[in-house]
Scaffold this motif. Structure first.
Motif, PDB file in Angstrom:
ATOM      1  N   PRO A  47       0.356  -1.244  -0.034  1.00  0.00           N
ATOM      2  CA  PRO A  47      -0.432  -0.038   0.012  1.00  0.00           C
ATOM      3  C   PRO A  47       0.983   0.964  -0.135  1.00  0.00           C
ATOM      4  O   PRO A  47       1.569   1.576   0.393  1.00  0.00           O
ATOM      5  N   VAL A  49       0.304   5.439   0.580  1.00  0.00           N
ATOM      6  CA  VAL A  49       0.202   6.200   1.700  1.00  0.00           C
ATOM      7  C   VAL A  49       0.222   7.440   1.179  1.00  0.00           C
ATOM      8  O   VAL A  49       0.956   8.604   0.433  1.00  0.00           O
ATOM      9  N   VAL A 114      -5.510   1.100   7.248  1.00  0.00           N
ATOM     10  CA  VAL A 114      -4.410   0.321   6.928  1.00  0.00           C
ATOM     11  C   VAL A 114      -3.990  -0.755   8.280  1.00  0.00           C
ATOM     12  O   VAL A 114      -3.141  -1.332   7.836  1.00  0.00           O
ATOM     13  N   LEU A 120       3.665  -0.457   4.637  1.00  0.00           N
ATOM     14  CA  LEU A 120       2.960   0.888   4.113  1.00  0.00           C
ATOM     15  C   LEU A 120       4.645   1.131   3.682  1.00  0.00           C
ATOM     16  O   LEU A 120       5.168   1.550   3.892  1.00  0.00           O
ATOM     17  N   ILE A 148       5.779   1.395   9.014  1.00  0.00           N
ATOM     18  CA  ILE A 148       5.955   2.181   7.374  1.00  0.00           C
ATOM     19  C   ILE A 148       7.174   2.856   7.098  1.00  0.00           C
ATOM     20  O   ILE A 148       7.723   2.728   7.802  1.00  0.00           O
TER      21      ILE A 148
END
Length: 258
Positions: A47, A49, A114, A120, A148
């Protein structure tokens, strides 16, 4: 046996790269109907952001989707997982992707977007901020076990604006001094590929290398903050490509196993 225990037992064969069987990542279920099919079909989704930059000339979160495609293809070859290959992009074309070029596009507006993803990716050039809700969502996501990668897309030699904004935001969320230098002996530099001598690569030869910076939740690294544009290293086949790809794979494997 949960996902992390399974992967810990499977990882040694992967790290050795000796031709062992596939590393199977148990499926992740989500409530969103649009993602359910992909999450059942693929072992790993990456994914990206989407966020707002203060620099209105370059309000970009979507640089070089072909770079993510290269990383995913290399990841699939190394750990033999089934990935969703981005379409319509290759290396540095297009420069700015649309949402269809990415596996998944999320925002930090709700935890539901999320919370089921273990990893991420976020990068940009300009200064930015997160509002109160977005900060709360990011904090909750990380506390719940998420990871992340925040990578500065270097804006020529004019400054590491995204890096500085991220550094400030993370310290405000988790407390002053929460962002710390990640030592080169840390597992993220040595779980699949040995990058302990290199540390954080200066992928494209410019920018400021502050070394990999991170935020820990207990003894687990939850944030990897880069100032050297490793994402840009993924989009070309020149100097820095190999080390940047290797670090990306190391970070994903770390996130999946912790």
């Amino acid at each position: 046996m949960d996902r992390r225990d399974f992967l810990r037992k499977s990882l040694p064969a992967t790290a050795a790269l000796t031709g062992a069987g596939p590393l199977i990542i148990p499926q992740i279920s989500v409530a969103q109907d649009l993602l359910e099919a992909d999450l059942n079909k693929y072992d790993f989704l990456l994914p990206t952001v989407k966020f707002h930059s203060h620099d209105t000339r370059d309000d970009r979160w979507n640089y070089y989707p072909g770079a993510l495609r290269n990383l995913l293809l290399e990841l699939s070859a190394v750990i033999r997982c089934k990935i969703k290959e981005p379409q319509g992009c290759h290396n540095n074309t297009p420069r700015w992707g649309h949402e269809g070029h990415f596996n998944v596009v999320v925002t930090l507006d709700t935890i539901e977007q999320v919370e089921k993803f273990p990893f991420l990716f976020m990068n940009g050039e300009g200064t930015y901020d997160l509002d109160k809700t977005q900060r709360a969502v990011l904090k909750q996501y990380l506390l719940q076990g998420g990871f992340i990668l925040m990578d500065d897309c270097i804006k020529g030699n004019t400054g590491d604006f995204f890096y500085q904004s991220s550094y400030k935001i993370l310290n405000e969320i988790f407390g002053e001094g929460a962002v710390k230098r990640i030592p080169n002996q840390h597992e993220v530099y040595n779980n699949v590929y040995d990058l302990r001598k290199t540390g954080l690569p200066l992928a494209i030869g410019h920018g400021k290398n502050h070394g990999g910076q991170g935020v820990w939740i207990g003894d687990r690294l939850a944030v990897f903050l880069s100032s050297t544009d490793i994402h840009c290293g993924w989009q070309h086949r020149g100097p820095g490509y190999t080390e940047s790809i290797q670090l990306g794979i190391n970070l994903i494997v770390y996130a999946l196993t912790h």
